[in-house]
Enzyme design. Structure first.
Site, mmCIF file in Angstrom:
data_model
loop_
_atom_site.group_PDB
_atom_site.id
_atom_site.type_symbol
_atom_site.label_atom_id
_atom_site.label_comp_id
_atom_site.label_asym_id
_atom_site.label_seq_id
_atom_site.Cartn_x
_atom_site.Cartn_y
_atom_site.Cartn_z
ATOM 1 N N GLU A 33 0.167 2.744 -12.616
ATOM 2 C CA GLU A 33 -1.188 2.582 -11.644
ATOM 3 C C GLU A 33 -1.103 4.317 -11.457
ATOM 4 O O GLU A 33 0.199 4.641 -10.691
ATOM 5 C CB GLU A 33 -0.526 2.396 -10.633
ATOM 6 C CG GLU A 33 -0.542 0.827 -10.961
ATOM 7 C CD GLU A 33 -0.748 -0.554 -9.433
ATOM 8 O OE1 GLU A 33 -2.035 -0.975 -9.377
ATOM 9 O OE2 GLU A 33 0.246 0.195 -8.429
ATOM 10 N N GLY A 83 -6.691 -4.767 -7.990
ATOM 11 C CA GLY A 83 -6.517 -4.222 -6.393
ATOM 12 C C GLY A 83 -7.621 -5.814 -5.742
ATOM 13 O O GLY A 83 -7.814 -6.693 -5.637
ATOM 14 N N GLY A 125 -7.605 2.092 -5.271
ATOM 15 C CA GLY A 125 -8.415 2.262 -4.321
ATOM 16 C C GLY A 125 -9.656 3.790 -3.744
ATOM 17 O O GLY A 125 -10.155 3.784 -3.495
ATOM 18 N N HIS A 146 5.587 -0.574 -6.043
ATOM 19 C CA HIS A 146 4.083 0.041 -5.733
ATOM 20 C C HIS A 146 4.476 0.710 -5.019
ATOM 21 O O HIS A 146 4.587 1.431 -4.002
ATOM 22 C CB HIS A 146 3.076 -1.242 -5.359
ATOM 23 C CG HIS A 146 1.693 -1.012 -5.071
ATOM 24 N ND1 HIS A 146 1.182 -0.279 -4.417
ATOM 25 C CD2 HIS A 146 0.868 -1.607 -5.672
ATOM 26 C CE1 HIS A 146 -0.498 -0.747 -4.569
ATOM 27 N NE2 HIS A 146 -0.413 -1.130 -5.776
ATOM 28 N N ASN A 203 -4.120 -8.428 -7.381
ATOM 29 C CA ASN A 203 -2.959 -7.994 -5.667
ATOM 30 C C ASN A 203 -4.033 -7.888 -4.559
ATOM 31 O O ASN A 203 -4.355 -6.907 -4.836
ATOM 32 C CB ASN A 203 -2.146 -6.380 -6.121
ATOM 33 C CG ASN A 203 -1.366 -5.910 -5.107
ATOM 34 O OD1 ASN A 203 -0.822 -6.771 -4.444
ATOM 35 N ND2 ASN A 203 -0.995 -4.531 -4.799
ATOM 36 N N TRP A 204 -3.507 -8.748 -3.986
ATOM 37 C CA TRP A 204 -4.953 -9.008 -2.808
ATOM 38 C C TRP A 204 -4.025 -8.302 -1.337
ATOM 39 O O TRP A 204 -4.523 -7.717 -0.545
ATOM 40 C CB TRP A 204 -4.655 -10.560 -2.369
ATOM 41 C CG TRP A 204 -5.357 -10.605 -3.503
ATOM 42 C CD1 TRP A 204 -5.277 -11.024 -4.839
ATOM 43 C CD2 TRP A 204 -4.886 -12.968 -3.376
ATOM 44 N NE1 TRP A 204 -6.228 -12.400 -5.814
ATOM 45 C CE2 TRP A 204 -6.225 -13.455 -4.233
ATOM 46 C CE3 TRP A 204 -5.082 -13.458 -2.722
ATOM 47 C CZ2 TRP A 204 -6.148 -14.580 -4.570
ATOM 48 C CZ3 TRP A 204 -4.990 -14.987 -3.246
ATOM 49 C CH2 TRP A 204 -5.924 -15.286 -3.767
ATOM 50 N N LYS A 205 -3.225 -7.805 -1.180
ATOM 51 C CA LYS A 205 -2.623 -6.345 -0.137
ATOM 52 C C LYS A 205 -2.466 -7.410 0.882
ATOM 53 O O LYS A 205 -2.214 -8.288 1.189
ATOM 54 C CB LYS A 205 -3.047 -5.721 -0.691
ATOM 55 C CG LYS A 205 -3.423 -4.982 -2.083
ATOM 56 C CD LYS A 205 -3.772 -3.536 -2.472
ATOM 57 C CE LYS A 205 -3.877 -2.581 -3.550
ATOM 58 N NZ LYS A 205 -4.800 -1.853 -3.931
#
Length: 254
Positions: free
Chosen positions: A169, A236, A175, A96, A9-11
């Site tokens: 998650e 992530g 993060g 998310h 997931n590159w956000k």
């Protein structure tokens, strides 16, 4: 036997040119990966056009990070299912924690998105669930997570459930560099699988893919993926560089 699903997931990272470059490295790096591992990358909306040119015809699935439950209309800033399909999107991440927190997505809204997505030919929809640190500290993890599942999957049939992937998650691990221990993650994943059995059937519970997400990296992925009820990862930061993502893929694919 369930396959392992590894999704990057590159956000909100990368221009379209940068994203296409990273995607090309990943596509090249997984050409000979075994069929038991499914590779997925999820760039920003603005990169879908260029990245789809890279993933087309490859064994890498292309995903989107969110979508509207409406297919058209006065929804300023939103993206419809049909718009995503135009770019060859195979799956969509829904619910998310960052969308729940910053965009105000509620369980009801997420359920509408799930039901809308099921009306379109996406291969998969990833439903994210997870508790905050305060909820974990107050022993509410399972109450929160299982309620998110019940509400998110409301009116989803058992046949449609085959297109749903669940991603646990824990919000406190996203993060932050913190991650649940493999035992903590397995405990929640097992409870999720038992909840699916209660809502649907034993076969549905046996078949459903449950990913783990939250500061997954090459050092912890082996232990996490070794647990019985963990079927992959939603990754992530460690997916932003092709080398680190491919290191994870290769470790899981051994």
């Amino acid at each position: 036997m369930r396959k392992m699903f590894l999704a990057g997931n590159w956000k909100m990272h990368y221009t379209s040119v940068e994203a296409a470059g990273v995607a090309k490295q990943i596509v090249d790096g997984v050409q000979n990966i075994n069929d038991d591992v499914v590779i997925m990358i999820t760039p920003a909306f603005t990169s879908l056009c260029k990245v789809c040119e890279v993933t087309k015809g490859s064994n890498v699935l292309l995903g989107a990070q969110n979508m509207s439950y409406e297919n058209s209309g006065a929804r300023t800033s939103e993206i419809s299912p049909s718009m995503l399909l135009e770019f060859g999107v195979d799956y969509v991440i829904l619910g998310h924690s960052e969308c729940r927190t910053y965009l105000g997505d509620t369980d009801e809204v997420i359920n509408k998105k799930i039901l809308a997505g099921l009306k379109h030919p996406f291969k998969y929809l990833i439903l994210c669930i997870g508790e905050t640190l305060s909820e974990r500290e107050n022993n509410k993890t399972l109450d929160v997570v299982l309620n998110q599942i019940r509400r998110g999957l409301m009116s989803v049939s058992e046949s449609d459930l085959k297109r749903i992937i669940l991603a646990y998650e824990p919000v406190w691990a996203i993060g932050t560099g913190k991650t649940a221990t493999k035992e903590e993650a397995q405990e929640v994943h097992r409870a999720i699988r038992l909840e699916i059995e209660s809502l649907y059937s034993t076969s549905a519970a046996d078949d459903i893919i449950i990913q783990y997400g939250g500061s997954v990296n090459v050092d912890n992925v082996g232990g996490l993926m070794g647990e019985n009820d963990i079927d992959g990862a939603l990754i992530g930061g460690a997916s932003l560089k092709a080398d680190s993502f491919l290191n994870i893929v290769n470790k899981v694919a051994k």
